[in-house]
Scaffold this motif. Structure first.
Motif, PDB file in Angstrom:
ATOM      1  N   ILE A 171      32.260  85.177  32.116  1.00  0.00           N
ATOM      2  CA  ILE A 171      32.757  83.747  32.979  1.00  0.00           C
ATOM      3  C   ILE A 171      32.639  84.179  34.233  1.00  0.00           C
ATOM      4  N   ALA A 207      44.678  90.632  38.441  1.00  0.00           N
ATOM      5  CA  ALA A 207      44.136  91.220  39.603  1.00  0.00           C
ATOM      6  C   ALA A 207      45.228  91.868  39.357  1.00  0.00           C
ATOM      7  N   GLU A 230      55.437  88.550  34.403  1.00  0.00           N
ATOM      8  CA  GLU A 230      54.932  87.493  33.918  1.00  0.00           C
ATOM      9  C   GLU A 230      55.750  86.357  33.747  1.00  0.00           C
ATOM     10  N   ARG A 231      55.788  84.940  34.711  1.00  0.00           N
ATOM     11  CA  ARG A 231      56.698  84.390  34.524  1.00  0.00           C
ATOM     12  C   ARG A 231      56.057  83.252  32.496  1.00  0.00           C
ATOM     13  N   GLY A 244      47.695  85.509  33.214  1.00  0.00           N
ATOM     14  CA  GLY A 244      46.824  84.469  33.882  1.00  0.00           C
ATOM     15  C   GLY A 244      46.407  83.592  33.894  1.00  0.00           C
ATOM     16  N   LEU A 245      45.544  83.066  34.376  1.00  0.00           N
ATOM     17  CA  LEU A 245      44.383  81.758  33.945  1.00  0.00           C
ATOM     18  C   LEU A 245      42.940  82.608  33.041  1.00  0.00           C
ATOM     19  N   LYS A 256      34.912  79.571  26.457  1.00  0.00           N
ATOM     20  CA  LYS A 256      34.410  80.620  27.711  1.00  0.00           C
ATOM     21  C   LYS A 256      34.603  81.873  27.525  1.00  0.00           C
ATOM     22  N   ASN A 284      60.207  84.356  35.033  1.00  0.00           N
ATOM     23  CA  ASN A 284      60.363  84.009  36.331  1.00  0.00           C
ATOM     24  C   ASN A 284      60.642  85.025  37.952  1.00  0.00           C
ATOM     25  N   VAL A 285      60.197  85.887  38.709  1.00  0.00           N
ATOM     26  CA  VAL A 285      60.457  86.128  39.543  1.00  0.00           C
ATOM     27  C   VAL A 285      60.948  85.145  40.642  1.00  0.00           C
ATOM     28  N   ASP A 344      44.425  86.144  44.429  1.00  0.00           N
ATOM     29  CA  ASP A 344      43.924  84.440  44.752  1.00  0.00           C
ATOM     30  C   ASP A 344      45.921  84.308  45.379  1.00  0.00           C
ATOM     31  N   VAL A 375      37.225  85.891  38.757  1.00  0.00           N
ATOM     32  CA  VAL A 375      38.012  86.987  38.316  1.00  0.00           C
ATOM     33  C   VAL A 375      37.364  88.510  38.965  1.00  0.00           C
TER      34      VAL A 375
HETATM   35  C1  LIG Z   1      40.345  76.345  35.320  1.00  0.00           C
HETATM   36  C2  LIG Z   1      39.788  77.055  35.815  1.00  0.00           C
HETATM   37  C3  LIG Z   1      38.854  77.964  35.850  1.00  0.00           C
HETATM   38  C4  LIG Z   1      38.153  78.968  36.024  1.00  0.00           C
HETATM   39  N1  LIG Z   1      36.951  79.781  35.515  1.00  0.00           N
HETATM   40  C5  LIG Z   1      36.734  80.774  36.142  1.00  0.00           C
HETATM   41  C6  LIG Z   1      35.726  81.547  35.565  1.00  0.00           C
HETATM   42  O1  LIG Z   1      34.751  80.503  34.351  1.00  0.00           O
HETATM   43  N2  LIG Z   1      35.637  82.356  36.088  1.00  0.00           N
HETATM   44  C7  LIG Z   1      35.745  82.985  37.231  1.00  0.00           C
HETATM   45  O2  LIG Z   1      35.577  84.410  37.479  1.00  0.00           O
HETATM   46  N3  LIG Z   1      36.303  82.456  37.957  1.00  0.00           N
HETATM   47  C8  LIG Z   1      37.205  81.082  37.265  1.00  0.00           C
HETATM   48  N4  LIG Z   1      38.607  81.068  37.348  1.00  0.00           N
HETATM   49  C9  LIG Z   1      38.812  81.659  39.035  1.00  0.00           C
HETATM   50  C10 LIG Z   1      39.952  82.567  38.199  1.00  0.00           C
HETATM   51  O3  LIG Z   1      40.732  82.334  36.855  1.00  0.00           O
HETATM   52  C11 LIG Z   1      41.197  83.753  39.749  1.00  0.00           C
HETATM   53  O4  LIG Z   1      40.543  83.092  40.181  1.00  0.00           O
HETATM   54  C12 LIG Z   1      42.076  84.703  38.621  1.00  0.00           C
HETATM   55  O5  LIG Z   1      42.543  84.436  37.370  1.00  0.00           O
HETATM   56  C13 LIG Z   1      42.687  84.950  39.984  1.00  0.00           C
HETATM   57  O6  LIG Z   1      43.454  86.162  39.462  1.00  0.00           O
HETATM   58  P1  LIG Z   1      45.321  86.473  40.312  1.00  0.00           P
HETATM   59  O7  LIG Z   1      45.584  87.827  39.187  1.00  0.00           O
HETATM   60  O8  LIG Z   1      45.185  86.689  41.329  1.00  0.00           O
HETATM   61  O9  LIG Z   1      45.950  84.772  39.739  1.00  0.00           O
HETATM   62  P2  LIG Z   1      45.981  84.221  37.930  1.00  0.00           P
HETATM   63  O10 LIG Z   1      45.094  84.420  37.202  1.00  0.00           O
HETATM   64  O11 LIG Z   1      46.415  83.395  38.839  1.00  0.00           O
HETATM   65  O12 LIG Z   1      47.493  84.820  37.956  1.00  0.00           O
HETATM   66  C14 LIG Z   1      48.772  84.801  38.303  1.00  0.00           C
HETATM   67  C15 LIG Z   1      49.822  84.930  37.374  1.00  0.00           C
HETATM   68  O13 LIG Z   1      50.737  85.368  38.197  1.00  0.00           O
HETATM   69  C16 LIG Z   1      51.886  84.329  37.415  1.00  0.00           C
HETATM   70  N5  LIG Z   1      53.247  84.420  38.379  1.00  0.00           N
HETATM   71  C17 LIG Z   1      53.178  83.419  39.652  1.00  0.00           C
HETATM   72  N6  LIG Z   1      54.485  83.231  40.334  1.00  0.00           N
HETATM   73  C18 LIG Z   1      55.434  83.922  38.898  1.00  0.00           C
HETATM   74  C19 LIG Z   1      55.814  85.018  39.409  1.00  0.00           C
HETATM   75  N7  LIG Z   1      57.352  84.069  40.129  1.00  0.00           N
HETATM   76  N8  LIG Z   1      57.393  85.124  38.718  1.00  0.00           N
HETATM   77  C20 LIG Z   1      56.816  85.940  37.466  1.00  0.00           C
HETATM   78  N9  LIG Z   1      55.155  85.179  36.975  1.00  0.00           N
HETATM   79  C21 LIG Z   1      54.441  85.131  37.991  1.00  0.00           C
HETATM   80  C22 LIG Z   1      51.569  83.661  37.239  1.00  0.00           C
HETATM   81  O14 LIG Z   1      51.981  82.746  35.712  1.00  0.00           O
HETATM   82  C23 LIG Z   1      49.838  83.480  36.671  1.00  0.00           C
HETATM   83  O15 LIG Z   1      49.763  84.664  35.395  1.00  0.00           O
HETATM   84  C24 LIG Z   1      39.082  79.682  37.493  1.00  0.00           C
HETATM   85  C25 LIG Z   1      40.393  78.829  37.607  1.00  0.00           C
HETATM   86  C26 LIG Z   1      40.891  78.090  36.729  1.00  0.00           C
HETATM   87  C27 LIG Z   1      41.979  77.088  37.202  1.00  0.00           C
END
Ligand SMILES: Cc1cc2nc3c(=O)[nH]c(=O)nc-3n(C[C@H](O)[C@H](O)[C@H](O)COP(=O)(O)OP(=O)(O)OC[C@H]3O[C@@H](n4cnc5c(N)ncnc54)[C@H](O)[C@@H]3O)c2cc1C
Ligand code: SF4
Length: 499
Positions: free
Chosen positions: A96, A154, A173-174, A180-181, A190, A215-216, A454, A462
């Motif tokens: 992806i 991340a 993880e909440r 996550g995403l 995909k 959920n922290v 993010d 990703v």
């Molecule tokens: C619909 C969609 C499609 C995408 N497609 C692509 C793609 O094809 N290719 C690509 O490179 N990028 C894609 N992206 C972007 C990519 O998914 C993100 O940039 C990436 O996942 C960010 O990673 P992260 O670990 O920072 O956050 P996230 O993946 O958002 O994970 C954050 C996690 O933290 C958890 N969390 C939040 N608050 C709390 C809390 N208080 N307590 C416990 N857990 C908590 C959330 O539930 C989540 O599981 C897409 C984004 C979206 C929205």
């Protein structure tokens, strides 16, 4: 380099895709793999350019020419060893990643770029099938404990790296599932969710502890983590959707794209959709496009994912509207090589059927007398030069049918929830966009709290999330131990040029 003339003799060949008529009937992955022989031939196109800009184009600094050469030489195990020094999860990026590396490939100046992403996916899938991907259990454990909040790419990358350094890592993880995403958001067609589970299972065997439905800020308080762990990494993502502030936006039938997409991920996994991707109850428990006139507001990737999902739901019609003008079909002159090009992108979801409208101004959500959405009032944006200034005018205002509007207009910031308030109360700062602030070592103003992904940089990719997770892990290790042997980003071509 294996074959000096490979790029002259062999054309770029991507992997086959399942036919549209077949794939819209299910949620299985669309893209397949090339044969081993074809992949080795593709790797031979890498042309020993001397200054591999792809290296810098990749946010992870993947050592691309070296793994291409190893694949061409049929030394797949060595290719896997090279790839895994910079990327914890090539199975995600190989599927992806938008592959900024390919946009900066030197061959791409006057020929189609090397198929780097496909080669990456082929290496990791070969590694899994050959049994080379095995749990890494550290021989020596430190006495340090680290809490990671959020299990997106991340958080997962940081967990893998910190565990490798011998620390005991717990991921909170909440949601009800890890990823996550990758798990809830990105459609299964995909990224099949078995690919995420396969990796998480290995990480569990490595000794990483995962706690879901946690959920922290709500269930577990931040203070419990800061008191009981040596460091806390916040990797909570950025999924607060932008609200469309036009008349009628309280109509029944308007939903954020994430609610729509994550429900379908849950249906595919036979998980009850009563709770959403945040583990919270959402107003309407069944957002389905079947038989509906769907309008997707936002022309980006999330919108494209809504197109693919709506086609699988058998929507009556699908329209995707975008406020910006249609980009050029080829690389725009203001984004020359090796930059990421501004150009029209047509995804596999677009190929399955959608009407795409550009330069559109959404004027109103039109409701019937029951408050239900029945159409959108839209107009075309044109630009006129007046008194030396560019002015925007909306013409050709018209109503289009719509009984399901999916808002995919971007994400404004990380969630401003109870955890956010608790972070601010212990000294962590937020920036003008509403994301969390960390210095170049990913450390916040509270020295025990680090931020990555993010939640720090805003909605991104990703590959950037993995990169941030790895860099944050390296800095946490350094903070706790005074030294670190975790790999940093490999030296890039730009860095070499700067020296
Ligand atoms: C619909 C969609 C499609 C995408 N497609 C692509 C793609 O094809 N290719 C690509 O490179 N990028 C894609 N992206 C972007 C990519 O998914 C993100 O940039 C990436 O996942 C960010 O990673 P992260 O670990 O920072 O956050 P996230 O993946 O958002 O994970 C954050 C996690 O933290 C958890 N969390 C939040 N608050 C709390 C809390 N208080 N307590 C416990 N857990 C908590 C959330 O539930 C989540 O599981 C897409 C984004 C979206 C929205
Ligand atoms: S992670 Fe993305 S940018 Fe890096 S080599 Fe792979 S496809 Fe290219």
């Amino acid at each position: 380099m294996g074959k000096p003339t490979g790029f002259l003799e062999i054309d770029r060949k991507l992997a086959p895709k399942r036919a549209v008529s077949e794939r819209v009937n299910d949620y299985k992955e669309i893209e397949l793999l090339n044969s081993t022989e074809d992949t080795e031939a593709q790797a031979s196109r890498c042309m020993d350019c001397g200054t591999p800009f792809c290296h810098n184009g990749c946010p992870l600094g993947n050592i691309i020419p070296e793994f291409n050469d190893a694949v061409y030489e049929q030394n797949w195990k060595y290719a896997y060893d090279i790839l895994s020094t910079t990327n914890n999860f090539p199975e995600f990026t190989g599927r992806i990643c938008p592959a900024p590396c390919e946009s900066s490939c030197v061959l791409g100046i006057n020929k189609p770029a090397v198929a780097i992403e496909l080669i990456e996916k082929s290496i990791i899938e070969k590694a899994y099938s050959e049994g080379w991907v095995i749990p890494y259990v550290p021989k020596v454990r430190t006495d340090k404990k680290i809490a990671i909040i959020g299990s997106g790419p991340a958080g997962l990358a940081a967990a893998a790296q910190l565990n490798k350094a011998g620390h005991l890592v717990t991921v909170y993880e909440r949601a009800d599932q890890i990823g996550g995403l990758l798990r809830y958001g990105i459609p299964d067609f995909k990224l099949d969710k078995s690919v995420v589970t396969r990796r998480v299972e290995i990480m569990k065997k490595e000794g990483i502890i995962f706690i879901t439905n946690s959920n922290v800020g709500m269930k577990d308080k931040l203070a419990n983590l800061t008191n009981n762990f040596d460091a806390v990494l916040v990797a909570t993502g950025s999924t607060t959707p932008r609200v469309i502030s036009v008349k009628g936006n309280d109509a029944l039938g308007i939903y954020p794209a994430m609610e729509f997409l994550s429900q379908q991920n849950k249906r595919n996994a036979s998980i009850n959709i009563e709770l959403n991707h945040k583990g919270e109850k959402y107003g309407n428990t069944n957002i389905h496009a079947g038989g509906k006139h769907v309008v997707i507001i936002g022309g980006g990737d999330t919108g494209s994912d809504c197109v693919g999902t709506s086609n699988r739901h058998r929507a009556a019609s699908i329209t995707q509207i975008e406020v910006m003008p249609k980009p050029p079909v080829d690389r725009a002159s203001n984004t020359p090589w090796p930059n990421w090009p501004n150009m029209l992108r047509t995804s596999t979801s677009h190929d399955e059927g959608v009407e795409r409208l550009w330069s559109i101004s959404l004027q109103e959500f039109i409701k019937n007398d029951k408050g239900e959405l029945e159409g959108l009032l839209i107009g075309d944006i044109i630009y006129n030069m007046k008194d030396g200034k560019m002015e925007q005018e909306v013409i050709n205002t018209r109503k289009i049918p719509c009984d399901l509007a999916l808002v995919a207009a971007g994400f404004v910031h990380t969630d401003h929830d109870s955890l956010f308030d608790q972070l601010l109360s212990v000294g962590v700062k937020s920036d003008e966009r509403g994301n969390l602030v960390a210095n170049s070592s990913y450390q916040s103003d509270n020295e025990k709290v680090f931020i990555a992904g993010d939640a720090r940089r805003g909605q991104s990719l990703v590959v950037w999330a993995i990169s941030e997770g790895r860099e944050a892990a390296r800095n946490i290790d350094l903070f706790l131990m005074g030294k670190t042997s975790l790999e940093g980003k490999s030296v890039s071509s730009f860095d070499l040029l700067a020296k």
